[in-house]
Motif scaffolding. Structure first.
Motif, PDB file in Angstrom:
ATOM      1  N   ILE A   9       1.037   7.634   6.332  1.00 51.20           N
ATOM      2  CA  ILE A   9      -0.395   7.579   6.017  1.00 51.20           C
ATOM      3  C   ILE A   9      -0.906   6.142   6.088  1.00 51.20           C
ATOM      4  O   ILE A   9      -1.951   5.860   6.685  1.00 51.20           O
ATOM      5  CB  ILE A   9      -0.668   8.181   4.627  1.00 51.20           C
ATOM      6  CG1 ILE A   9      -0.406   9.688   4.644  1.00 51.20           C
ATOM      7  CG2 ILE A   9      -2.112   7.899   4.199  1.00 51.20           C
ATOM      8  CD1 ILE A   9      -0.511  10.342   3.271  1.00 51.20           C
ATOM      9  N   VAL A  10      -0.147   5.221   5.508  1.00 54.72           N
ATOM     10  CA  VAL A  10      -0.593   3.831   5.449  1.00 54.72           C
ATOM     11  C   VAL A  10      -0.607   3.190   6.836  1.00 54.72           C
ATOM     12  O   VAL A  10      -1.587   2.532   7.215  1.00 54.72           O
ATOM     13  CB  VAL A  10       0.294   3.015   4.490  1.00 54.72           C
ATOM     14  CG1 VAL A  10      -0.007   1.519   4.611  1.00 54.72           C
ATOM     15  CG2 VAL A  10       0.069   3.473   3.057  1.00 54.72           C
ATOM     16  N   GLU A  46       0.828  -1.207   0.000  1.00 58.73           N
ATOM     17  CA  GLU A  46       0.000   0.000   0.000  1.00 58.73           C
ATOM     18  C   GLU A  46       0.861   1.255   0.000  1.00 58.73           C
ATOM     19  O   GLU A  46       0.540   2.236  -0.683  1.00 58.73           O
ATOM     20  CB  GLU A  46      -0.923  -0.011   1.218  1.00 58.73           C
ATOM     21  CG  GLU A  46      -2.021  -1.058   1.137  1.00 58.73           C
ATOM     22  CD  GLU A  46      -2.894  -1.069   2.383  1.00 58.73           C
ATOM     23  OE1 GLU A  46      -2.841  -0.083   3.156  1.00 58.73           O
ATOM     24  OE2 GLU A  46      -3.623  -2.051   2.590  1.00 58.73           O
ATOM     25  N   ARG A 100      -3.554   4.474   8.715  1.00 57.35           N
ATOM     26  CA  ARG A 100      -4.811   3.865   8.284  1.00 57.35           C
ATOM     27  C   ARG A 100      -4.946   2.446   8.806  1.00 57.35           C
ATOM     28  O   ARG A 100      -6.060   1.967   9.047  1.00 57.35           O
ATOM     29  CB  ARG A 100      -4.881   3.860   6.752  1.00 57.35           C
ATOM     30  CG  ARG A 100      -5.106   5.223   6.129  1.00 57.35           C
ATOM     31  CD  ARG A 100      -5.006   5.163   4.632  1.00 57.35           C
ATOM     32  NE  ARG A 100      -5.894   4.159   4.074  1.00 57.35           N
ATOM     33  CZ  ARG A 100      -5.873   3.769   2.790  1.00 57.35           C
ATOM     34  NH1 ARG A 100      -4.999   4.299   1.953  1.00 57.35           N
ATOM     35  NH2 ARG A 100      -6.724   2.864   2.364  1.00 57.35           N
ATOM     36  N   ARG A 101      -3.824   1.772   8.970  1.00 56.34           N
ATOM     37  CA  ARG A 101      -3.829   0.395   9.478  1.00 56.34           C
ATOM     38  C   ARG A 101      -3.935   0.332  10.998  1.00 56.34           C
ATOM     39  O   ARG A 101      -3.917  -0.747  11.583  1.00 56.34           O
ATOM     40  CB  ARG A 101      -2.571  -0.333   9.009  1.00 56.34           C
ATOM     41  CG  ARG A 101      -2.592  -0.697   7.536  1.00 56.34           C
ATOM     42  CD  ARG A 101      -3.335  -1.974   7.340  1.00 56.34           C
ATOM     43  NE  ARG A 101      -3.437  -2.356   5.934  1.00 56.34           N
ATOM     44  CZ  ARG A 101      -3.972  -3.501   5.528  1.00 56.34           C
ATOM     45  NH1 ARG A 101      -4.421  -4.372   6.414  1.00 56.34           N
ATOM     46  NH2 ARG A 101      -4.077  -3.769   4.236  1.00 56.34           N
TER      47      ARG A 101
END
Length: 218
Positions: A207-208, A160, A211-212
């Protein structure tokens, strides 16, 4: 009432967020300040905007890498400032974190060498090429190893982050190149492109993992 073994709900935030941010901020500031002093010293004599920004980004990579490596080598201490459950989690991820930290260290050294390269900097171009190319290539090879030994969650995070990095590069660098081509701004120099990629990789990664849910205080 709280027992002696219980801690205030604010304690994890203080221990895993506030204190590490202070330590990281001081380390980052000290490293950046030292680099700026070095750039302005007689040994360098100042650099242009592009090499200066590249050098500071390179220093940031080195500081982050050293934090990861130090915390991994010393899990007991690393568990106090890295966002993990406990020292055992660091021990379980030791191999992946060591390779990741080493890759970041090499990438940071590569960008630093290129920023300090002649004719603006004091480092001969041939040496800067060896350090720069070697750091990028070996760091990338280590990232491949990290990819192969990652668990399912980290594998998805890597995929991602890579996809998001591509989108950010297309948007940011593409827009910059477009405006430069049309004469509205100065177009990016080669070192600008490399620095932008370094920065956007970090942005995409944050960011990833956010989000996780991996930024949640543990």
């Amino acid at each position: 009432m709280m027992t002696e073994n219980e801690s205030s709900p604010a304690t994890p935030w203080l221990r895993k967020l506030v204190i590490p941010m202070l330590i990281g901020g001081v380390a980052g500031f000290a490293a950046s300040f030292g680099m700026m002093r070095f750039i302005d010293s007689d040994a360098v004599g100042g650099l242009g905007a592009s090499p200066t920004i590249a050098a500071l980004v390179g220093v940031l990579y080195v500081v982050i890498a050293l934090g990861i490596l130090f915390g991994t080598v010393n899990p007991g201490l690393g568990a106090r400032f890295l966002n993990v459950e406990d020292a055992d989690e660091l021990r379980e991820q030791r191999q992946m974190l060591l390779y990741s930290g080493a890759a970041m260290l090499l990438w940071g050294a590569a960008l630093l060498a290129l920023a300090l390269a002649a004719p603006d900097g004091p480092l001969p171009q041939s040496i800067a090429l060896v350090i720069g190319a070697g750091g990028l290539v070996i760091g990338s090879l280590l990232s491949v190893i990290v990819y192969r030994i990652s668990d399912e969650l980290m594998l998805m995070v890597n995929l991602e982050a890579g996809a998001l990095t591509y989108g950010l590069v297309l948007l940011v660098v593409g827009m910059w190149a477009m405006l430069g081509h049309l004469g509205f701004v100065a177009g990016p120099q080669p070192l600008d492109l490399l620095t932008a990629f370094y920065v956007l990789v970090l942005v995409a990664s944050v960011i990833v993992i956010g989000r996780r849910g991996m930024l949640t205080i543990k």
